[in-house]
Design a protein around this motif. Sequence first.
Motif, PDB file in Angstrom:
ATOM      1  N   GLY A   1       8.830  11.710   3.249  1.00 33.96           N
ATOM      2  CA  GLY A   1       7.644  12.294   2.642  1.00 33.96           C
ATOM      3  C   GLY A   1       7.319  11.790   1.245  1.00 33.96           C
ATOM      4  O   GLY A   1       6.275  12.137   0.700  1.00 33.96           O
ATOM      5  N   THR A   2       8.179  10.985   0.661  1.00 37.01           N
ATOM      6  CA  THR A   2       7.947  10.473  -0.694  1.00 37.01           C
ATOM      7  C   THR A   2       6.920   9.346  -0.657  1.00 37.01           C
ATOM      8  O   THR A   2       7.086   8.379   0.078  1.00 37.01           O
ATOM      9  CB  THR A   2       9.258   9.939  -1.312  1.00 37.01           C
ATOM     10  OG1 THR A   2      10.216  10.989  -1.357  1.00 37.01           O
ATOM     11  CG2 THR A   2       9.030   9.404  -2.716  1.00 37.01           C
ATOM     12  N   ARG A   3       5.866   9.475  -1.456  1.00 36.79           N
ATOM     13  CA  ARG A   3       4.856   8.422  -1.551  1.00 36.79           C
ATOM     14  C   ARG A   3       5.463   7.239  -2.306  1.00 36.79           C
ATOM     15  O   ARG A   3       6.062   7.423  -3.366  1.00 36.79           O
ATOM     16  CB  ARG A   3       3.606   8.938  -2.257  1.00 36.79           C
ATOM     17  CG  ARG A   3       2.892  10.017  -1.445  1.00 36.79           C
ATOM     18  CD  ARG A   3       1.724  10.610  -2.192  1.00 36.79           C
ATOM     19  NE  ARG A   3       2.237  11.354  -3.346  1.00 36.79           N
ATOM     20  CZ  ARG A   3       1.509  11.700  -4.396  1.00 36.79           C
ATOM     21  NH1 ARG A   3       0.239  11.363  -4.489  1.00 36.79           N
ATOM     22  NH2 ARG A   3       2.057  12.386  -5.386  1.00 36.79           N
ATOM     23  N   HIS A   4       5.303   6.050  -1.767  1.00 38.37           N
ATOM     24  CA  HIS A   4       5.905   4.869  -2.389  1.00 38.37           C
ATOM     25  C   HIS A   4       5.273   3.597  -1.844  1.00 38.37           C
ATOM     26  O   HIS A   4       4.502   3.636  -0.890  1.00 38.37           O
ATOM     27  CB  HIS A   4       7.422   4.839  -2.149  1.00 38.37           C
ATOM     28  CG  HIS A   4       7.803   4.635  -0.726  1.00 38.37           C
ATOM     29  ND1 HIS A   4       7.754   5.649   0.213  1.00 38.37           N
ATOM     30  CD2 HIS A   4       8.213   3.536  -0.059  1.00 38.37           C
ATOM     31  CE1 HIS A   4       8.122   5.176   1.385  1.00 38.37           C
ATOM     32  NE2 HIS A   4       8.405   3.888   1.249  1.00 38.37           N
ATOM     33  N   TRP A   5       5.652   2.465  -2.475  1.00 38.53           N
ATOM     34  CA  TRP A   5       5.301   1.134  -1.982  1.00 38.53           C
ATOM     35  C   TRP A   5       6.419   0.193  -2.374  1.00 38.53           C
ATOM     36  O   TRP A   5       7.314   0.548  -3.141  1.00 38.53           O
ATOM     37  CB  TRP A   5       3.928   0.673  -2.475  1.00 38.53           C
ATOM     38  CG  TRP A   5       3.723   0.662  -3.957  1.00 38.53           C
ATOM     39  CD1 TRP A   5       3.901  -0.401  -4.801  1.00 38.53           C
ATOM     40  CD2 TRP A   5       3.277   1.744  -4.792  1.00 38.53           C
ATOM     41  NE1 TRP A   5       3.592  -0.050  -6.094  1.00 38.53           N
ATOM     42  CE2 TRP A   5       3.211   1.264  -6.119  1.00 38.53           C
ATOM     43  CE3 TRP A   5       2.937   3.072  -4.546  1.00 38.53           C
ATOM     44  CZ2 TRP A   5       2.813   2.056  -7.188  1.00 38.53           C
ATOM     45  CZ3 TRP A   5       2.543   3.866  -5.603  1.00 38.53           C
ATOM     46  CH2 TRP A   5       2.485   3.358  -6.906  1.00 38.53           C
TER      47      TRP A   5
ATOM     48  N   GLY B   1      -3.817   6.020   1.985  1.00 38.52           N
ATOM     49  CA  GLY B   1      -5.196   5.664   1.681  1.00 38.52           C
ATOM     50  C   GLY B   1      -5.469   5.580   0.181  1.00 38.52           C
ATOM     51  O   GLY B   1      -6.552   5.188  -0.230  1.00 38.52           O
ATOM     52  N   SER B   2      -4.488   5.926  -0.633  1.00 41.04           N
ATOM     53  CA  SER B   2      -4.632   5.843  -2.093  1.00 41.04           C
ATOM     54  C   SER B   2      -4.528   4.388  -2.543  1.00 41.04           C
ATOM     55  O   SER B   2      -3.771   3.609  -1.976  1.00 41.04           O
ATOM     56  CB  SER B   2      -3.535   6.662  -2.771  1.00 41.04           C
ATOM     57  OG  SER B   2      -3.534   6.424  -4.172  1.00 41.04           O
ATOM     58  N   ASP B   3      -5.264   4.061  -3.618  1.00 44.14           N
ATOM     59  CA  ASP B   3      -5.175   2.714  -4.179  1.00 44.14           C
ATOM     60  C   ASP B   3      -4.318   2.684  -5.451  1.00 44.14           C
ATOM     61  O   ASP B   3      -4.354   1.720  -6.208  1.00 44.14           O
ATOM     62  CB  ASP B   3      -6.560   2.137  -4.439  1.00 44.14           C
ATOM     63  CG  ASP B   3      -7.327   2.900  -5.520  1.00 44.14           C
ATOM     64  OD1 ASP B   3      -6.835   3.960  -5.982  1.00 44.14           O
ATOM     65  OD2 ASP B   3      -8.420   2.441  -5.897  1.00 44.14           O
ATOM     66  N   ILE B   4      -3.529   3.717  -5.702  1.00 50.00           N
ATOM     67  CA  ILE B   4      -2.727   3.800  -6.926  1.00 50.00           C
ATOM     68  C   ILE B   4      -1.832   2.582  -7.123  1.00 50.00           C
ATOM     69  O   ILE B   4      -1.635   2.124  -8.244  1.00 50.00           O
ATOM     70  CB  ILE B   4      -1.891   5.100  -6.974  1.00 50.00           C
ATOM     71  CG1 ILE B   4      -1.233   5.241  -8.367  1.00 50.00           C
ATOM     72  CG2 ILE B   4      -0.881   5.153  -5.841  1.00 50.00           C
ATOM     73  CD1 ILE B   4      -0.604   6.596  -8.615  1.00 50.00           C
ATOM     74  N   ALA B   5      -1.312   2.037  -6.043  1.00 48.19           N
ATOM     75  CA  ALA B   5      -0.391   0.898  -6.152  1.00 48.19           C
ATOM     76  C   ALA B   5      -1.042  -0.304  -6.822  1.00 48.19           C
ATOM     77  O   ALA B   5      -0.363  -1.111  -7.462  1.00 48.19           O
ATOM     78  CB  ALA B   5       0.139   0.510  -4.772  1.00 48.19           C
ATOM     79  N   GLN B   6      -2.360  -0.424  -6.689  1.00 49.55           N
ATOM     80  CA  GLN B   6      -3.059  -1.577  -7.253  1.00 49.55           C
ATOM     81  C   GLN B   6      -3.004  -1.617  -8.781  1.00 49.55           C
ATOM     82  O   GLN B   6      -3.112  -2.683  -9.377  1.00 49.55           O
ATOM     83  CB  GLN B   6      -4.529  -1.594  -6.796  1.00 49.55           C
ATOM     84  CG  GLN B   6      -4.701  -1.582  -5.288  1.00 49.55           C
ATOM     85  CD  GLN B   6      -3.903  -2.645  -4.568  1.00 49.55           C
ATOM     86  OE1 GLN B   6      -3.913  -3.797  -4.967  1.00 49.55           O
ATOM     87  NE2 GLN B   6      -3.188  -2.264  -3.527  1.00 49.55           N
TER      88      GLN B   6
ATOM     89  N   SER C   1       0.835  -1.200   0.000  1.00 52.76           N
ATOM     90  CA  SER C   1       0.000   0.000   0.000  1.00 52.76           C
ATOM     91  C   SER C   1       0.868   1.247   0.000  1.00 52.76           C
ATOM     92  O   SER C   1       1.900   1.305   0.676  1.00 52.76           O
ATOM     93  CB  SER C   1      -0.910   0.016   1.222  1.00 52.76           C
ATOM     94  OG  SER C   1      -1.791  -1.083   1.185  1.00 52.76           O
ATOM     95  N   GLU C   2       0.423   2.264  -0.752  1.00 51.23           N
ATOM     96  CA  GLU C   2       1.182   3.509  -0.813  1.00 51.23           C
ATOM     97  C   GLU C   2       1.292   4.134   0.583  1.00 51.23           C
ATOM     98  O   GLU C   2       0.305   4.217   1.309  1.00 51.23           O
ATOM     99  CB  GLU C   2       0.502   4.497  -1.774  1.00 51.23           C
ATOM    100  CG  GLU C   2       1.333   5.759  -1.949  1.00 51.23           C
ATOM    101  CD  GLU C   2       0.662   6.790  -2.820  1.00 51.23           C
ATOM    102  OE1 GLU C   2       1.160   7.019  -3.936  1.00 51.23           O
ATOM    103  OE2 GLU C   2      -0.355   7.381  -2.368  1.00 51.23           O
ATOM    104  N   HIS C   3       2.501   4.570   0.914  1.00 51.17           N
ATOM    105  CA  HIS C   3       2.750   5.175   2.217  1.00 51.17           C
ATOM    106  C   HIS C   3       3.921   6.148   2.125  1.00 51.17           C
ATOM    107  O   HIS C   3       4.600   6.222   1.106  1.00 51.17           O
ATOM    108  CB  HIS C   3       3.022   4.100   3.280  1.00 51.17           C
ATOM    109  CG  HIS C   3       4.197   3.227   2.978  1.00 51.17           C
ATOM    110  ND1 HIS C   3       4.116   2.123   2.137  1.00 51.17           N
ATOM    111  CD2 HIS C   3       5.496   3.284   3.384  1.00 51.17           C
ATOM    112  CE1 HIS C   3       5.297   1.542   2.056  1.00 51.17           C
ATOM    113  NE2 HIS C   3       6.165   2.224   2.801  1.00 51.17           N
ATOM    114  N   THR C   4       4.123   6.888   3.199  1.00 48.14           N
ATOM    115  CA  THR C   4       5.269   7.777   3.334  1.00 48.14           C
ATOM    116  C   THR C   4       5.919   7.488   4.686  1.00 48.14           C
ATOM    117  O   THR C   4       5.367   6.743   5.506  1.00 48.14           O
ATOM    118  CB  THR C   4       4.860   9.263   3.298  1.00 48.14           C
ATOM    119  OG1 THR C   4       4.023   9.542   4.434  1.00 48.14           O
ATOM    120  CG2 THR C   4       4.122   9.613   2.012  1.00 48.14           C
TER     121      THR C   4
END
Length: 183
Positions: A138-142, A169-174, A95-98
């Motif tokens: 602070g970089t959004r990643h998974w 909470g973003s689902d972009i990684a999916q 899941s996307e996180h920072t």
Amino acid sequence: MSRLRIFDENHPAAPLSTHAEHAAIARELARVGVRFEQWAANQPIAPGAGQDEVIAAYRADIDRLMREEGYRSVDVISLKPDHPERAALRQKFLSEHTHSEDEVRFFVAGAGQFTLHIDGKVYDVLCEAGDLIGVPDGTRHWFDMSEAPYFVAIRLFTNTEGWVANFTGSDIAQGFPRMDPLH
């Protein structure tokens, strides 16, 4: 072989560019503030090796980074395909996180896929043995280790609590490619 694929965040099916040479990967990642280095492994360490054994084998490099960057804590994550909690661990990282600090990993053995979401683009970085990646705070990643994880990675932290994620909470990684266990 290490690899970088860069995607538009809205088009996960087709990369804008692909890079396989270390210098090109490092150059592209440096443009967005991400550190990417290749170190010569001092000695082979197999997935499943104990934390003390891995840290002892790379003590000089660890100490140098701790001095240069102010890291205060180090640990090792070591997984192989028969790890009983591999599916749960994989899900945690997908899941996307920072983080409130840099995420720094040195791959001693095996491979893992860091995917970074920066300024409308997605940077998919396949890291292999000898690769060091430093993802700025602070970089959004998974991160994906595949369904059959096989890696040993040294993790450096400024927070002595270790790995603390702030999920977006973003689902972009999916929507983006996962790590192929045969990469």
